[in-house]
Design a protein around this motif. Sequence first.
Motif, PDB file in Angstrom:
ATOM      1  N   CYS A 208      39.280  61.005  59.954  1.00  0.00           N
ATOM      2  CA  CYS A 208      38.644  60.471  58.551  1.00  0.00           C
ATOM      3  C   CYS A 208      40.024  60.641  57.670  1.00  0.00           C
ATOM      4  O   CYS A 208      40.201  59.694  56.852  1.00  0.00           O
ATOM      5  N   HIS A 209      40.837  61.649  57.917  1.00  0.00           N
ATOM      6  CA  HIS A 209      41.954  61.847  57.294  1.00  0.00           C
ATOM      7  C   HIS A 209      43.109  60.879  57.515  1.00  0.00           C
ATOM      8  O   HIS A 209      43.525  60.399  56.345  1.00  0.00           O
ATOM      9  N   ARG A 210      43.099  60.409  58.554  1.00  0.00           N
ATOM     10  CA  ARG A 210      43.945  59.260  59.159  1.00  0.00           C
ATOM     11  C   ARG A 210      43.564  58.044  58.346  1.00  0.00           C
ATOM     12  O   ARG A 210      44.508  57.155  57.572  1.00  0.00           O
ATOM     13  N   VAL A 211      42.375  57.726  58.297  1.00  0.00           N
ATOM     14  CA  VAL A 211      41.815  56.380  57.587  1.00  0.00           C
ATOM     15  C   VAL A 211      42.186  56.658  56.164  1.00  0.00           C
ATOM     16  O   VAL A 211      42.357  55.699  55.604  1.00  0.00           O
ATOM     17  N   ASN A 212      41.636  57.772  55.462  1.00  0.00           N
ATOM     18  CA  ASN A 212      42.064  58.039  54.082  1.00  0.00           C
ATOM     19  C   ASN A 212      43.339  57.693  53.770  1.00  0.00           C
ATOM     20  O   ASN A 212      43.617  57.136  52.844  1.00  0.00           O
ATOM     21  N   THR A 213      44.359  58.167  54.581  1.00  0.00           N
ATOM     22  CA  THR A 213      45.923  57.757  54.372  1.00  0.00           C
ATOM     23  C   THR A 213      46.076  56.269  54.158  1.00  0.00           C
ATOM     24  O   THR A 213      46.935  55.905  53.716  1.00  0.00           O
ATOM     25  N   ARG A 214      45.523  55.665  55.241  1.00  0.00           N
ATOM     26  CA  ARG A 214      45.882  54.151  55.675  1.00  0.00           C
ATOM     27  C   ARG A 214      45.263  53.595  54.175  1.00  0.00           C
ATOM     28  O   ARG A 214      45.779  52.458  53.675  1.00  0.00           O
ATOM     29  N   ILE A 215      43.982  54.192  53.916  1.00  0.00           N
ATOM     30  CA  ILE A 215      43.273  53.348  52.663  1.00  0.00           C
ATOM     31  C   ILE A 215      44.193  53.525  51.313  1.00  0.00           C
ATOM     32  O   ILE A 215      44.622  52.618  50.433  1.00  0.00           O
ATOM     33  N   ALA A 216      44.800  54.653  51.172  1.00  0.00           N
ATOM     34  CA  ALA A 216      45.799  54.989  50.033  1.00  0.00           C
ATOM     35  C   ALA A 216      47.063  54.165  49.995  1.00  0.00           C
ATOM     36  O   ALA A 216      47.284  53.717  49.155  1.00  0.00           O
ATOM     37  N   ASN A 217      47.402  53.988  51.393  1.00  0.00           N
ATOM     38  CA  ASN A 217      48.597  53.169  51.315  1.00  0.00           C
ATOM     39  C   ASN A 217      48.156  51.584  51.329  1.00  0.00           C
ATOM     40  O   ASN A 217      48.787  50.848  50.432  1.00  0.00           O
ATOM     41  N   HIS A 218      47.256  51.159  51.596  1.00  0.00           N
ATOM     42  CA  HIS A 218      46.572  49.967  51.213  1.00  0.00           C
ATOM     43  C   HIS A 218      46.445  49.437  49.906  1.00  0.00           C
ATOM     44  O   HIS A 218      46.451  48.498  49.292  1.00  0.00           O
ATOM     45  N   VAL A 234      45.690  54.927  39.654  1.00  0.00           N
ATOM     46  CA  VAL A 234      44.295  55.206  38.998  1.00  0.00           C
ATOM     47  C   VAL A 234      43.226  54.553  39.942  1.00  0.00           C
ATOM     48  O   VAL A 234      42.173  55.225  40.032  1.00  0.00           O
ATOM     49  N   ALA A 235      43.500  53.402  40.448  1.00  0.00           N
ATOM     50  CA  ALA A 235      42.685  52.758  41.304  1.00  0.00           C
ATOM     51  C   ALA A 235      42.172  53.665  42.647  1.00  0.00           C
ATOM     52  O   ALA A 235      41.147  53.708  42.971  1.00  0.00           O
ATOM     53  N   THR A 236      43.281  54.256  43.005  1.00  0.00           N
ATOM     54  CA  THR A 236      43.184  54.969  44.330  1.00  0.00           C
ATOM     55  C   THR A 236      42.485  56.411  43.879  1.00  0.00           C
ATOM     56  O   THR A 236      41.480  56.753  44.497  1.00  0.00           O
ATOM     57  N   ALA A 237      42.800  57.009  42.826  1.00  0.00           N
ATOM     58  CA  ALA A 237      42.036  58.063  42.451  1.00  0.00           C
ATOM     59  C   ALA A 237      40.775  57.656  41.998  1.00  0.00           C
ATOM     60  O   ALA A 237      39.757  58.605  42.489  1.00  0.00           O
ATOM     61  N   MET A 238      40.429  56.609  41.650  1.00  0.00           N
ATOM     62  CA  MET A 238      38.787  56.066  41.289  1.00  0.00           C
ATOM     63  C   MET A 238      38.065  56.142  42.559  1.00  0.00           C
ATOM     64  O   MET A 238      37.184  56.374  42.650  1.00  0.00           O
ATOM     65  N   PHE A 239      38.742  55.335  43.614  1.00  0.00           N
ATOM     66  CA  PHE A 239      37.966  55.111  44.809  1.00  0.00           C
ATOM     67  C   PHE A 239      38.061  56.317  45.940  1.00  0.00           C
ATOM     68  O   PHE A 239      36.975  56.528  46.359  1.00  0.00           O
ATOM     69  N   LEU A 240      39.189  57.019  45.994  1.00  0.00           N
ATOM     70  CA  LEU A 240      39.140  58.329  46.927  1.00  0.00           C
ATOM     71  C   LEU A 240      38.945  59.454  46.340  1.00  0.00           C
ATOM     72  O   LEU A 240      38.847  60.680  47.016  1.00  0.00           O
ATOM     73  N   GLY A 241      38.823  59.640  44.906  1.00  0.00           N
ATOM     74  CA  GLY A 241      38.629  60.882  44.283  1.00  0.00           C
ATOM     75  C   GLY A 241      39.958  61.746  44.457  1.00  0.00           C
ATOM     76  O   GLY A 241      39.931  62.950  44.369  1.00  0.00           O
ATOM     77  N   ASP A 242      40.951  61.195  44.568  1.00  0.00           N
ATOM     78  CA  ASP A 242      42.288  61.937  44.586  1.00  0.00           C
ATOM     79  C   ASP A 242      43.105  61.897  43.466  1.00  0.00           C
ATOM     80  O   ASP A 242      43.587  61.106  42.930  1.00  0.00           O
ATOM     81  N   LYS A 243      42.741  62.952  42.635  1.00  0.00           N
ATOM     82  CA  LYS A 243      43.229  63.099  41.177  1.00  0.00           C
ATOM     83  C   LYS A 243      44.735  63.241  41.308  1.00  0.00           C
ATOM     84  O   LYS A 243      45.340  63.141  40.239  1.00  0.00           O
ATOM     85  N   ALA A 244      45.286  63.712  42.531  1.00  0.00           N
ATOM     86  CA  ALA A 244      46.646  63.883  42.386  1.00  0.00           C
ATOM     87  C   ALA A 244      47.595  62.673  42.443  1.00  0.00           C
ATOM     88  O   ALA A 244      48.704  62.420  42.229  1.00  0.00           O
ATOM     89  N   ALA A 245      46.913  61.286  42.574  1.00  0.00           N
ATOM     90  CA  ALA A 245      47.443  60.238  42.267  1.00  0.00           C
ATOM     91  C   ALA A 245      47.554  59.713  40.704  1.00  0.00           C
ATOM     92  O   ALA A 245      48.190  58.781  40.495  1.00  0.00           O
ATOM     93  N   LEU A 246      46.881  60.458  39.763  1.00  0.00           N
ATOM     94  CA  LEU A 246      47.011  60.313  38.561  1.00  0.00           C
ATOM     95  C   LEU A 246      48.548  60.924  37.995  1.00  0.00           C
ATOM     96  O   LEU A 246      48.547  62.049  38.195  1.00  0.00           O
ATOM     97  N   GLY A 247      48.969  60.175  37.025  1.00  0.00           N
ATOM     98  CA  GLY A 247      50.141  60.989  36.379  1.00  0.00           C
ATOM     99  C   GLY A 247      49.578  61.754  35.440  1.00  0.00           C
ATOM    100  O   GLY A 247      48.485  62.037  34.901  1.00  0.00           O
ATOM    101  N   ARG A 248      50.603  62.610  34.861  1.00  0.00           N
ATOM    102  CA  ARG A 248      50.147  63.950  33.501  1.00  0.00           C
ATOM    103  C   ARG A 248      49.464  63.309  32.601  1.00  0.00           C
ATOM    104  O   ARG A 248      48.434  63.710  32.017  1.00  0.00           O
TER     105      ARG A 248
END
Length: 558
Positions: A208-218, A234-248
């Motif tokens: 699951c972690h590998r797939v997550n990384t691949r999706i973030a790259n895509h 922003v789109a990545t954070a919205m779809f994967l819940g990865d708030k670290a992808a957002l700027g400050r």
Amino acid sequence: MDSSRSDGHAPLLWLAAPLVWGYVLARGLGNEVSPALLTGLGLTVAAAAVVLTLRERWFMRPAWGFLIVLAGTLLAWAYALVREPPPAPGQFFLPREAEVVLRIDRLFQTNPKFPRLAGFATVTEAPERQPELLGQPLTFSLWADEVDRAEVLPGAFLRARGKITRLDPAADLNDFQRYLVQSGYALQLEQGDALVLERPAGAFRRWCHRVNTRIANHLHSGADTPGENALAGVATAMFLGDKAALGRQQKEAFIASGTMHLFAVSGLHVGIIAGAFALVLRRVVRVPPAPAAAVGLGLLFLYVQVIGAPPSALRAFLMVAFYWGAQLFRRKPAPVSALLASALAVLLIEPRQLFSAGFQLSYLVVAALLLYAAPLTEWANARLDPYRLIPADSLSRAQRFIRKSLTVLSGSLVVSVTAFIFATPLTIAYFHVFAPGAILLNLILIPLATVVIVAALLAASVGLAGLGAACAGINAAAWVLVWEMWTVVEAAVRLPGGFWEARFTAEWLPPAAALILLGSLLAVARWARTRPAVFWLPPTILAPVLVFGVKFATLAAP
């Protein structure tokens, strides 16, 4: 939404209410009463209730109901005491250095520039001289120079050394520390290092972690400039819940506008993904209802696991699972029953979730949407329809368009107002933000976010299938909508009066207000069709709470 199935007829309340009360007693009184005694008393009271079922006198029914609720509360109290981790060390616990083995329960996003790990964990191995640490949940923040951070996933076992401290509930804690204590994480492991990965996570979690990384790259495919990368984040954070992808700056603006929920994968996201799966399976592939529900649930489960299975997403998945599960048994889905069944499942699996902000907000707002927004929308549409006296077959295309537009607009407004009314006490309590401007802001952002999430799902699917050019094209279209969302949010937070810093004057006010609002839903469910004035009850409850129980201050623009 079929409001006929949301009329408040919910026998599962007989299980849910005692379960909640029992957990509250367990949290408040701790181990003052032994689980064995509580179990014995609960079974005795339940037996008395069974005996009363043999009686037919008029006064037996209320007595039977009281005994059933009492028995359930006692048994839930005992269950919570058994499931709770050992009591945290008391106020005399001294900060000390220790080497422990942690089972990773949840990871936080950290700055990728620094080799650090942070999250929630449970101590599975403690020093002989500190046995009280065994089984304790704690938060950790460690340097990870000696381990491969990519291999540290939920379910892994990590040996670490650092300073263990205790958060004192009586001290002047900040908001996050108070949240940790309320969630049962009074211990902290800091100022230390991750030493070695004792046991990696399971094969499925690593996949699951590998797939997550691949999706973030895509989802970043085609992003060639800093601006495009910011939009892709922003789109990545919205779809994967990865708030670290957002700027400050982005994060501060969404927090100030009361729309940070767009990046916590929860009911909105899971519902959109579930709807997309249902649309493809039922309308495009033409799969029958029962197989479509089974396949859809399987795909939805994979999505939740790939994004890391956060509690909010798991709660939403269970709601969908119980709702779609009715189709597997060829039963008509009942939204209220599905909601209560998912709440029961979540609390039986993890009792501590009852005291988390996410659980409380999720179930209160969804219950309000089912029991308040659905009948209010039906009532409003029946009165706002300018063509209600004209047979449907006699309407022109323009009239049908106007009717449909008014229906969508009124429904969206009712949903936004409902979410605001019922979420406000807990939003102020946990996040100290009062955001009336979010009512109109969500009317704009949620439709845009829906398209962005569906586009991200499509981009991830074609990217995983190896269609890179198509993936980049879909991303480019989605970024236009993300830019529109960002522009709206930036403008909204600068409007006067829309967003305020707010704090309750007393700690008992937010839970009391939330409980009273929850109780008002029973009145709405009972009288909505015969006494529409009952729709004024929730705002009437909220208004004096805001006027007399909350202190406001202007929220500085980010």
